[in-house]
Design an enzyme around this catalytic site. Structure first.
Site, PDB file in Angstrom:
ATOM      1  N   ARG A  98      22.864  -0.025  12.329  1.00  0.00           N
ATOM      2  CA  ARG A  98      22.201  -0.909  11.365  1.00  0.00           C
ATOM      3  C   ARG A  98      22.797  -0.781   9.976  1.00  0.00           C
ATOM      4  O   ARG A  98      22.935  -1.783   9.260  1.00  0.00           O
ATOM      5  CB  ARG A  98      20.692  -0.620  11.343  1.00  0.00           C
ATOM      6  CG  ARG A  98      19.877  -1.474  10.361  1.00  0.00           C
ATOM      7  CD  ARG A  98      20.231  -2.933  10.385  1.00  0.00           C
ATOM      8  NE  ARG A  98      20.181  -3.524  11.712  1.00  0.00           N
ATOM      9  CZ  ARG A  98      20.665  -4.707  12.025  1.00  0.00           C
ATOM     10  NH1 ARG A  98      21.290  -5.431  11.103  1.00  0.00           N
ATOM     11  NH2 ARG A  98      20.578  -5.170  13.258  1.00  0.00           N
ATOM     12  N   LYS A 133      23.907 -11.329 -11.462  1.00  0.00           N
ATOM     13  CA  LYS A 133      22.779 -11.652 -10.574  1.00  0.00           C
ATOM     14  C   LYS A 133      23.038 -11.048  -9.197  1.00  0.00           C
ATOM     15  O   LYS A 133      23.358 -11.739  -8.230  1.00  0.00           O
ATOM     16  CB  LYS A 133      22.603 -13.164 -10.490  1.00  0.00           C
ATOM     17  CG  LYS A 133      22.221 -13.802 -11.821  1.00  0.00           C
ATOM     18  CD  LYS A 133      22.134 -15.314 -11.721  1.00  0.00           C
ATOM     19  CE  LYS A 133      21.791 -15.946 -13.057  1.00  0.00           C
ATOM     20  NZ  LYS A 133      21.767 -17.420 -12.993  1.00  0.00           N
ATOM     21  N   LYS A 165      24.287 -14.145 -25.577  1.00  0.00           N
ATOM     22  CA  LYS A 165      23.611 -15.264 -24.932  1.00  0.00           C
ATOM     23  C   LYS A 165      22.546 -15.831 -25.864  1.00  0.00           C
ATOM     24  O   LYS A 165      22.368 -15.372 -26.988  1.00  0.00           O
ATOM     25  CB  LYS A 165      23.034 -14.810 -23.594  1.00  0.00           C
ATOM     26  CG  LYS A 165      24.103 -14.328 -22.614  1.00  0.00           C
ATOM     27  CD  LYS A 165      23.502 -13.897 -21.310  1.00  0.00           C
ATOM     28  CE  LYS A 165      22.952 -15.073 -20.534  1.00  0.00           C
ATOM     29  NZ  LYS A 165      23.838 -15.559 -19.482  1.00  0.00           N
ATOM     30  N   GLU A 198      27.700 -17.643 -25.792  1.00  0.00           N
ATOM     31  CA  GLU A 198      27.128 -18.773 -25.062  1.00  0.00           C
ATOM     32  C   GLU A 198      26.809 -19.903 -26.031  1.00  0.00           C
ATOM     33  O   GLU A 198      26.203 -19.673 -27.087  1.00  0.00           O
ATOM     34  CB  GLU A 198      25.847 -18.322 -24.348  1.00  0.00           C
ATOM     35  CG  GLU A 198      25.147 -19.431 -23.584  1.00  0.00           C
ATOM     36  CD  GLU A 198      23.869 -18.928 -22.923  1.00  0.00           C
ATOM     37  OE1 GLU A 198      23.971 -18.172 -21.938  1.00  0.00           O
ATOM     38  OE2 GLU A 198      22.776 -19.283 -23.412  1.00  0.00           O
ATOM     39  N   ASP A 220      27.297 -23.543 -21.544  1.00  0.00           N
ATOM     40  CA  ASP A 220      26.143 -23.313 -20.677  1.00  0.00           C
ATOM     41  C   ASP A 220      25.386 -24.600 -20.371  1.00  0.00           C
ATOM     42  O   ASP A 220      24.860 -25.248 -21.275  1.00  0.00           O
ATOM     43  CB  ASP A 220      25.194 -22.294 -21.324  1.00  0.00           C
ATOM     44  CG  ASP A 220      24.081 -21.879 -20.385  1.00  0.00           C
ATOM     45  OD1 ASP A 220      24.381 -21.529 -19.235  1.00  0.00           O
ATOM     46  OD2 ASP A 220      22.908 -21.918 -20.802  1.00  0.00           O
TER      47      ASP A 220
END
Length: 282
Positions: A98, A133, A165, A198, A220
């Site tokens: 597994r 992410k 950002k 950004e 963006d």
């Protein structure tokens, strides 16, 4: 390349959560002296990834597990292919099964999706980037899978690049203040990090160019016509990156605007694991 210390720690945690105080299914019905073989069977077309990780899994678990590898990382695979054959004590094969599959199925899923995006950009200079992410604790594994699929890693974490950002800019009091503070921080600390900013519209793009001192501008959630205009305004003065709303169906259109990079969070946070199976050889 995944650092050995990181990989060993990750594998140790994977076995700890899976084995607990023992594989009682195997212990209850199979004699410890029994030897066996198993093959990794491909059940879905894609790109294989995780073979090198699987080597480390086997080495960590048992010196008695032996591998015969037929297909290496980054190779296109078809349903019915056999990636490797594993031989050794049946107890070890079943304990490893597994953990091997969990790593390889997810990594192969990421590599497969990445390769699809990269294929769309053939003939263009634009590179496909991943993002932060990622699954907590699995970032380096997932980013390695992106590279195996032909993509390029963006920053690994918060420590290897300055990315200003929207929230940074809003908290700092605007683009000019944010960039000035970032540049002073690098000077004061002696760090050599790239700065990316950004932008949310063409006015932001113009302001970043006026201020200067940055390495890359992120566009963006720009639509395609606005992206084209932004690239024209930037004129190659700094690197450009498109982000947000980019899919397989429109990535080439964004790339044809002339951006250097497209970043796609879906490479690591919206993928399906590739279907693989470890089957006993009788």
């Amino acid at each position: 390349m995944i650092p050995e210390k990181y990989l060993t720690s990750l594998i140790a945690r994977a076995f700890e959560e899976d084995l607990g105080d023992g594989d009682h299914s195997t212990l209850s019905c199979i004699d410890k002296s029994e030897q066996g073989k198993a093959k990794l069977l491909v059940k879905q077309d894609g790109i294989i990834a995780g073979v090198e990780v699987e080597k480390a899994v086997c080495n960590y678990l048992s010196k008695d597990l032996k591998l015969n590898i037929f297909i290496q990382d980054g190779t296109p695979i078809k349903k019915g292919d056999i990636v490797f054959e594993l031989s050794g004590p049946q107890h070890d094969i079943l304990r490893a099964e597994r953990t091997i599959l969990n790593f390889m199925q997810r990594m192969s899923g990421i590599a497969t999706v990445t390769a699809e995006y990269v294929k769309e950009l053939q003939g263009l200079h634009t590179k496909v980037l991943d993002t932060r992410k990622t699954t907590p604790g699995l970032r380096l594994i997932e980013k390695e899978a992106v590279k195996i699929g032909g993509g390029t890693n963006h920053r690994i974490g918060l420590y290897d690049m300055i990315m200003l950002k929207d929230n940074h800019i809003d908290y700092a009091g605007g683009i000019e203040k944010a960039v000035a503070k970032a540049r002073k921080y690098l000077q004061d600390t002696g760090r050599n990090l790239k700065i990316e900013v950004e932008t949310r519209n063409l006015d932001d793009v113009r302001e970043v160019l006026r201020i200067g001192g940055v390495d890359r501008i992120m566009l963006d959630n720009f639509d395609i016509p606005t992206t084209r205009e932004a690239v024209k305004i930037i004129g190659g003065k700094v690197e450009t990156e498109s982000s947000g709303g980019i899919t397989l169906s429109n990535i080439r259109q964004y790339a044809e605007c002339g951006v250097d990079f497209v970043s796609i969070g879906a490479l690591t946070h919206q993928i399906k694991s590739l279907d693989l199976s470890l089957k006993a050889v009788k």
